[in-house]
Write an enzyme that holds these catalytic residues in place. Structure first.
Site: not given
Length: 275
Positions: A132, A232, A234
């Site tokens: 990001c 994102h 994660e």
């Protein structure tokens, strides 16, 4: 006395040590509350740490601090890979613009820290992954620009629907790219960004876009592993492929001590082979 052939054979067949890469992750530096304290603190959402450890790496946090090129090189000298994490907007002055009314207050200390780490990582060909803000920071560090408020361009808030609410989009990757090899031709993505890459920096290649043309991944093809995504990864605990790709690239740089020998511990050797 006769030699023990079975012992020799056993020693020869012993497996090599498993390389466990150390991955540095940049952190936030914000006002934070914990217990009775309300102080500026370095922190990072645990999902980043989980993503690295799930992929077989060791996570080390890298808080913003005073930095010089030599400091950045010293930090990276103890790492096998680098992640530039998400967070606040990059200072528009870094890419020659005045701030938009919706651009957040710049974190100049973090911008300076991550810029130095990125440039040192590129110089040393240390594998890195931008997430990001990390993708935006990479583009700005190499001379590109950003769209400061994406809804002005696409007429939609879908990339950042509400505070603390991720949007859901599908990205199309470019065939033959590293991102495509890791996540496939089309990939569902968690997004939370109101800015995006505009003019792409020299040396970067666009390797994924959303359906309305927003750049969602870029790669630096002059290094062994230089990937940055606008989404994102994660946040998806069931899909660690991007992190696995970074860890695998970093594994080729791990310093592995020699195995024990019959006469004791062998000398430590240092290897810096690139993946």
């Amino acid at each position: 006395m006769a030699s023990n052939d079975s012992e020799s054979a056993g020693d020869a067949a012993a497996p090599a040590p498993v390389a466990t890469p150390v991955i540095g992750i940049t952190t936030y530096l914000e006002q934070a509350q914990t217990g009775v304290w309300d102080v500026r603190a370095a922190f990072l959402p645990k999902v980043y740490i989980d993503a690295v450890t799930d992929a077989g790496g060791i996570a080390v946090l890298l808080p913003p601090q005073p930095v010089s090129p030599s400091t950045a090189r010293a930090v990276l000298g103890g790492l096998d890979g680098l992640i530039i994490a998400g967070g606040a907007d990059v200072d528009p002055a870094r890419y020659g613009q005045q701030p938009h009314e919706r651009t957040g207050v710049p974190r100049i200390d973090r911008d300076t820290w991550e810029n130095a780490l990125l440039l040192a990582a590129i110089e040393s060909e240390l594998p890195f992954l931008g997430i990001c803000r990390g993708a935006q920071m990479l583009n700005a560090s190499l001379g590109g620009t950003l769209v400061q408020h994406l809804p002005d361009v696409i007429g939609s808030e879908k990339y950042q629907p509400a505070p603390a609410e991720f949007g859901s989009i599908e990205v199309a990757t470019v065939a033959g790219s590293r991102v495509a090899a890791l996540v496939g031709e089309r990939h569902p993505a968690h997004v939370y960004h109101h800015q995006a890459i505009d003019v792409v920096a020299d040396g970067l290649v666009v390797t994924a876009r959303s359906e309305d043309g927003v750049i969602e991944a870029v790669e630096l093809t002059t290094v062994p592993f230089g990937v940055a995504v606008q989404w994102h990864p994660e946040e998806n605990s069931e899909d660690r492929r991007l992190f696995a790709g970074l860890v695998e690239a970093a594994r080729g740089r791990v310093r592995v001590p020699e195995r024990e020998t019959s006469s004791g511990i062998g000398p430590t050797t240092s290897t810096q082979e690139h993946a």
